[in-house]
Design a protein around this motif. Structure first.
Motif, mmCIF file in Angstrom:
data_model
loop_
_atom_site.group_PDB
_atom_site.id
_atom_site.type_symbol
_atom_site.label_atom_id
_atom_site.label_comp_id
_atom_site.label_asym_id
_atom_site.label_seq_id
_atom_site.Cartn_x
_atom_site.Cartn_y
_atom_site.Cartn_z
ATOM 1 N N ASP A 214 0.828 -1.203 0.000
ATOM 2 C CA ASP A 214 0.000 0.000 0.000
ATOM 3 C C ASP A 214 0.863 1.254 0.000
ATOM 4 O OD1 ASP A 214 0.761 -0.883 2.586
ATOM 5 O OD2 ASP A 214 -0.648 0.521 3.495
ATOM 6 N N ALA A 215 1.986 1.205 0.736
ATOM 7 C CA ALA A 215 2.897 2.350 0.744
ATOM 8 C C ALA A 215 3.568 2.523 -0.612
ATOM 9 C CB ALA A 215 3.956 2.168 1.831
ATOM 10 N N ILE A 216 3.916 1.403 -1.242
ATOM 11 C CA ILE A 216 4.607 1.459 -2.530
ATOM 12 C C ILE A 216 3.673 1.974 -3.628
ATOM 13 C CG2 ILE A 216 5.780 0.037 -4.275
ATOM 14 C CD1 ILE A 216 6.732 -1.741 -1.970
ATOM 15 N N GLN A 217 2.366 1.780 -3.433
ATOM 16 C CA GLN A 217 1.403 2.254 -4.428
ATOM 17 C C GLN A 217 1.136 3.758 -4.318
ATOM 18 O OE1 GLN A 217 -1.894 -0.340 -3.587
ATOM 19 N NE2 GLN A 217 -1.017 -2.073 -4.720
ATOM 20 N N ARG A 218 1.546 4.352 -3.184
ATOM 21 C CA ARG A 218 1.394 5.801 -3.031
ATOM 22 C C ARG A 218 2.658 6.491 -3.543
ATOM 23 N NH1 ARG A 218 -1.301 3.943 1.827
ATOM 24 N NH2 ARG A 218 0.695 3.921 2.911
#
Length: 438
Positions: A214-218
């Motif tokens: 989820d962090a990498i998608q932001r």
């Protein structure tokens, strides 16, 4: 910092953070047993010694980077408490940079590291050759192993400890399966154990990144001007430095404890080694609640909410204290049986049982030190942590000297005095932590 009504700090939340960590810690000794048991089936003592020495050297080196887990937890929980999702995601990337960079440095320095390890822990030429084989394989997963400290810290700071548990179970489970396949199935010996760990650590890094997807998608995780901002990197470095120094002070106590115990002879030394397992088990059991304190306190500091900070510290510590009382009773009830199980030597059994009252007292006397460690990590009050641990370490060495006439009992008294001293000195600094909010 504002003073407001505590919100969101519940028993359920504390247990939701702590229990997965307790279960994750419980899986760690299993892997060591399997590593030893698998090479033990080869019928030769050399592979057992090679794996033991090689693993101990690398574990000691990797342990230096333990600051990455604690520092990342405190900073991440504070960023999320402040509602700064961008900084929380950037912290994941900073931790990965430090972890991968540290691992690559170890690969480049592997030869002096191995030779230095053999100087400190010499063995027969055959065992050293096997240990070199083991380490020369495992060192190539150092970037993954160290980066995982940062990932675990980020997940804990995000209160996703079930992901930490899943990660630990996956890595240890895969390692065990590959141990059996490579050593007993393919006959790869010591190298097989190393390859099993190598693959488990790299697969663990991949799974850890998936948990952080989820962090990498932001967009924040690769905002390099923010990630490499000088002020933020400097703060991170100072926190990591202080945690490392604090850990070195604690380690100096336990290493010197074994050396001091050796002066009393082989039997007391063996008894101390067995009883230290109780101390380490106590710390591992309490670790879940100390980590809960790290996360809850860090989150409250980020939100600048004094009431929430206090409630998080008190609630996590209350659970930790309750568990430690139960643990002390369990040591009183089952300690003699555990000692009987650990050794067949009647002399060692008698010596260990005579010292068992110190093991019953240790969980209760150490609760303040262990829980306040977590509280101060969460608040990133690492200067206080470092300084108070230095004071308690000095008190320990003075106590060893002052109580030298009491033999092994005096040595154990000195160790428990150091725990009490660390708890008291950190407790004295706690009001300043609460006022400043980290």
């Amino acid at each position: 910092m504002t003073v407001s009504t505590p919100r969101g700090i519940t028993h359920r939340r504390v247990l939701g953070i702590a229990l997965p960590i307790l279960l994750a810690n419980a899986t760690v000794p299993i892997l060591g047993v399997v590593d030893t048991g698998v090479v033990g089936q080869l019928g030769d003592p050399v592979p057992i010694g090679a794996v033991a020495i090689g693993a101990n050297i690398l574990t000691a080196i990797y342990w230096i980077f333990g600051f990455l887990r604690m520092g990342t937890t405190g900073l991440t929980s504070q960023a999320l408490g402040a509602g700064d999702r961008g900084e929380a995601d950037a912290l994941l990337s900073r931790a990965m940079v430090v972890g991968v960079g540290g691992g690559l440095a170890l690969i480049l320095l592997q030869w002096p590291i191995f030779q230095g390890g053999f100087l400190i822990s010499p063995a027969s030429p055959a065992v050293e050759e096997g240990a070199s084989t083991y380490m020369s394989v495992r060192i190539w997963s150092a970037p993954a192993a160290i980066a995982l400290y940062g990932i675990n810290g980020w997940l804990i700071g995000s209160e996703r400890t079930r992901a930490v548990l899943a990660l630990q179970v996956w890595m240890n489970g895969l390692n065990i399966v590959l141990d059996v396949a490579f050593v007993l199935g393919f006959g790869w010996g010591v190298a097989g154990v190393a390859f099993a760990t190598f693959l488990a650590e790299w697969s663990g890094l991949a799974l850890g990144l998936w948990f952080c997807r989820d962090a990498i998608q932001r967009p924040f995780w690769n905002d390099w001007p923010r990630i490499l901002a000088r002020a933020r990197l400097f703060r991170m470095a100072v926190i990591h430095r202080d945690i490392l120094l604090r850990s070195l002070f604690v380690e100096s106590i336990f290493v010197s404890f074994l050396f001091f115990g050796a002066r009393f002879g082989d039997v007391p030394l063996a008894a101390n080694q067995i009883l230290l397992l109780f101390v380490h088990l106590t710390a591992h059991t309490l670790d879940g609640f100390a980590i809960a304190a790290e996360t809850l306190v860090g989150n409250a500091v980020g939100a600048r909410d004094r009431a929430r900070l206090r409630k998080g510290a008190v609630l996590a510590s209350s659970w930790g204290a309750g568990v430690m009382v139960v643990f002390s009773v369990a040591v009183w009830a089952f300690g003699p049986w555990v000692i009987e199980l650990m050794t067949t030597s009647d002399e060692v059994r008698r010596a260990a049982k005579a010292l068992l009252p110190w093991m019953i007292a240790a969980p209760v006397l150490g609760i303040a030190a262990w829980m306040l460690d977590g509280i101060f990590v969460g608040a990133t009050r690492t200067v206080d942590m470092r300084n108070m641990t230095a004071v308690s370490t000095a008190i320990y060495f003075v106590a060893v000297w002052a109580l030298s006439g009491y033999g092994n009992d005096g040595l154990w008294m000195a160790l428990l005095i150091s725990l009490v001293a660390r708890g008291v000195t950190l407790g004295i600094r706690y009001p300043a932590l609460e006022r400043a909010g980290g």
